[in-house]
Design a protein around this motif. Structure first.
Motif, PDB file in Angstrom:
ATOM      1  N   THR A  81       0.834  -1.214   0.000  1.00  0.00           N
ATOM      2  CA  THR A  81       0.000   0.000   0.000  1.00  0.00           C
ATOM      3  C   THR A  81       0.866   1.262   0.000  1.00  0.00           C
ATOM      4  OG1 THR A  81      -0.143  -0.114   2.422  1.00  0.00           O
ATOM      5  CG2 THR A  81      -1.966  -1.092   1.155  1.00  0.00           C
ATOM      6  N   VAL A  82       1.878   1.263  -0.867  1.00  0.00           N
ATOM      7  CA  VAL A  82       2.757   2.433  -0.965  1.00  0.00           C
ATOM      8  C   VAL A  82       2.288   3.310  -2.133  1.00  0.00           C
ATOM      9  CG1 VAL A  82       5.129   3.243  -1.272  1.00  0.00           C
ATOM     10  CG2 VAL A  82       4.670   1.152   0.042  1.00  0.00           C
TER      11      VAL A  82
ATOM     12  N   PHE B 160      -1.853   1.111  -5.893  1.00  0.00           N
ATOM     13  CA  PHE B 160      -0.591   1.333  -5.187  1.00  0.00           C
ATOM     14  C   PHE B 160       0.570   0.863  -6.048  1.00  0.00           C
ATOM     15  CE2 PHE B 160      -3.793   0.901  -1.752  1.00  0.00           C
ATOM     16  CZ  PHE B 160      -3.689   2.183  -1.237  1.00  0.00           C
ATOM     17  N   ILE B 161       1.780   1.135  -5.555  1.00  0.00           N
ATOM     18  CA  ILE B 161       2.984   0.840  -6.328  1.00  0.00           C
ATOM     19  C   ILE B 161       3.342  -0.638  -6.183  1.00  0.00           C
ATOM     20  CG2 ILE B 161       5.452   1.341  -6.591  1.00  0.00           C
ATOM     21  CD1 ILE B 161       4.840   4.153  -5.395  1.00  0.00           C
ATOM     22  N   GLY B 162       3.612  -1.284  -7.318  1.00  0.00           N
ATOM     23  CA  GLY B 162       4.066  -2.672  -7.313  1.00  0.00           C
ATOM     24  C   GLY B 162       5.555  -2.738  -7.615  1.00  0.00           C
TER      25      GLY B 162
ATOM     26  N   THR C 186      12.118   6.431 -10.306  1.00  0.00           N
ATOM     27  CA  THR C 186      12.197   5.570  -9.129  1.00  0.00           C
ATOM     28  C   THR C 186      11.676   4.191  -9.480  1.00  0.00           C
ATOM     29  OG1 THR C 186      11.650   7.572  -7.862  1.00  0.00           O
ATOM     30  CG2 THR C 186      11.708   5.494  -6.655  1.00  0.00           C
ATOM     31  N   THR C 187      12.487   3.163  -9.209  1.00  0.00           N
ATOM     32  CA  THR C 187      12.045   1.780  -9.401  1.00  0.00           C
ATOM     33  C   THR C 187      11.979   1.111  -8.028  1.00  0.00           C
ATOM     34  OG1 THR C 187      14.343   1.155  -9.836  1.00  0.00           O
ATOM     35  CG2 THR C 187      12.943   1.577 -11.742  1.00  0.00           C
ATOM     36  N   PHE C 188      11.330  -0.045  -7.975  1.00  0.00           N
ATOM     37  CA  PHE C 188      10.956  -0.591  -6.675  1.00  0.00           C
ATOM     38  C   PHE C 188      11.317  -2.060  -6.538  1.00  0.00           C
ATOM     39  CE2 PHE C 188       8.456   3.105  -7.565  1.00  0.00           C
ATOM     40  CZ  PHE C 188       8.545   3.807  -6.366  1.00  0.00           C
ATOM     41  N   LEU C 189      11.633  -2.439  -5.315  1.00  0.00           N
ATOM     42  CA  LEU C 189      11.893  -3.821  -4.964  1.00  0.00           C
ATOM     43  C   LEU C 189      10.718  -4.303  -4.110  1.00  0.00           C
ATOM     44  CD1 LEU C 189      15.626  -3.333  -3.909  1.00  0.00           C
ATOM     45  CD2 LEU C 189      14.776  -4.136  -6.128  1.00  0.00           C
ATOM     46  N   ALA C 190      10.368  -5.570  -4.251  1.00  0.00           N
ATOM     47  CA  ALA C 190       9.213  -6.122  -3.524  1.00  0.00           C
ATOM     48  C   ALA C 190       9.447  -6.043  -2.024  1.00  0.00           C
ATOM     49  CB  ALA C 190       8.993  -7.567  -3.948  1.00  0.00           C
TER      50      ALA C 190
END
Ligand code: ZN
Length: 282
Positions: free
Chosen positions: A118-119, A255-257, A274-278
């Motif tokens: 839920t980011v 939300f962001i995955g 910006t990229t994301f890690l689980a």
């Protein structure tokens, strides 16, 4: 001027190329991008008069947070009317003030570990203070501003709402939750002080698109109100609030995955990717 941190070293971006300040100044200025805020006016006088040569080619991935260790980071919530409405607040709500702890800062091209499923995203104009502020009135406020940059106020909505009162400061201060950059654009180079296009997109889909002229409390007003209570120091940051279009207010919520790419842009100031890690599941 465009003031950056390249691989942790204070730098100037000039005509798309980059200059190392310690080398260009013959050691007069430290390579530490935080130290420049000890003598911002002197630095600006030197930087605008010196011959910096041709500079070097560079890549945005080499850049770090332009202001790595500000003494204070102020953040303003509910400062665009359409966002206040989507978040369920009346349009005349007094903007809420909280902090994004400085350990959450990261640079313009960052990999951020998600804290949960839920980011949310919040693109924001970030003001950088250039001179100490005590009881500054709005008419004098801009003379205390060094410049501006793009910011993301990444927010874990579950942590924000978990208790009886909102936990804004913690929910928005996970490691890497404050991307900033790509550089500080000084006020003299802003195309406008109060009307810049501001946008963010998630994996190619535009999520937020507004103009900074829609701020309820504009930058001079924020500086007058904050400096009536707190001393603001050179290098302090103010995240000025986000426009409408956050994921938490969508139906259904979004939300962001971990496979998403978040691109945040402000007219004339540049862009953050910006990229994301689980999230770590235990
Ligand atoms: Zn925000």
């Amino acid at each position: 001027m465009r003031v950056a941190s390249r691989n942790g070293r204070l730098s100037l971006v000039i005509d798309g190329r980059i200059v190392d300040v310690e080398r260009s100044s013959g050691g007069r200025y430290s390579s530490d991008p935080q130290r420049v805020w000890d003598d911002w006016d002197g630095f600006m006088a030197w930087a605008s008069g010196a011959d910096h040569g041709a500079g070097e080619a560079f890549d945005l991935t080499e850049l770090d947070a332009p202001v790595p260790r500000p003494r204070q980071v102020f953040a303003i919530g509910i400062n665009y009317a359409e966002h206040a409405a989507e978040a369920g607040y009346p349009p005349d709500s007094l903007p809420v003030t909280f902090t994004k702890f400085p350990s959450s800062l990261t640079g313009p091209v960052a990999h951020v570990q998600l804290s949960s499923a839920t980011v949310d995203w919040e693109v924001e104009l970030v003001v950088v203070i250039g001179a100490q502020c005590d009881f500054v009135k709005r008419d004098a406020a801009w003379t205390h501003v060094a410049g501006a940059m793009v910011g993301q106020d990444l927010s874990d909505r579950t942590v924000q709402a978990v208790g009886a009162k909102p936990q804004y400061s913690l929910a928005k201060s996970f490691r890497g939750y404050s991307p900033t950059g790509p550089w500080v654009t000084t006020t003299d180079e802003l195309s406008s002080r109060d009307d810049l296009a501001i946008q963010c997109s998630l994996s190619g889909e535009v999520m937020q698109s507004s103009r900074t002229s829609s701020l309820i409390y504009d930058i001079p007003e924020l500086i007058e109100r904050l400096s009536a209570i707190c001393t603001l120091f050179p290098g302090d940051l103010i995240f000025t609030g986000t426009p409408a279009g956050v994921g938490n207010a969508r139906s259904p919520k979004r939300f962001i995955g971990s496979d998403d790419v978040l691109v945040s842009t402000i007219e004339g100031l540049g862009e953050l990717t910006t990229t994301f890690l689980a999230p770590v599941v235990d």
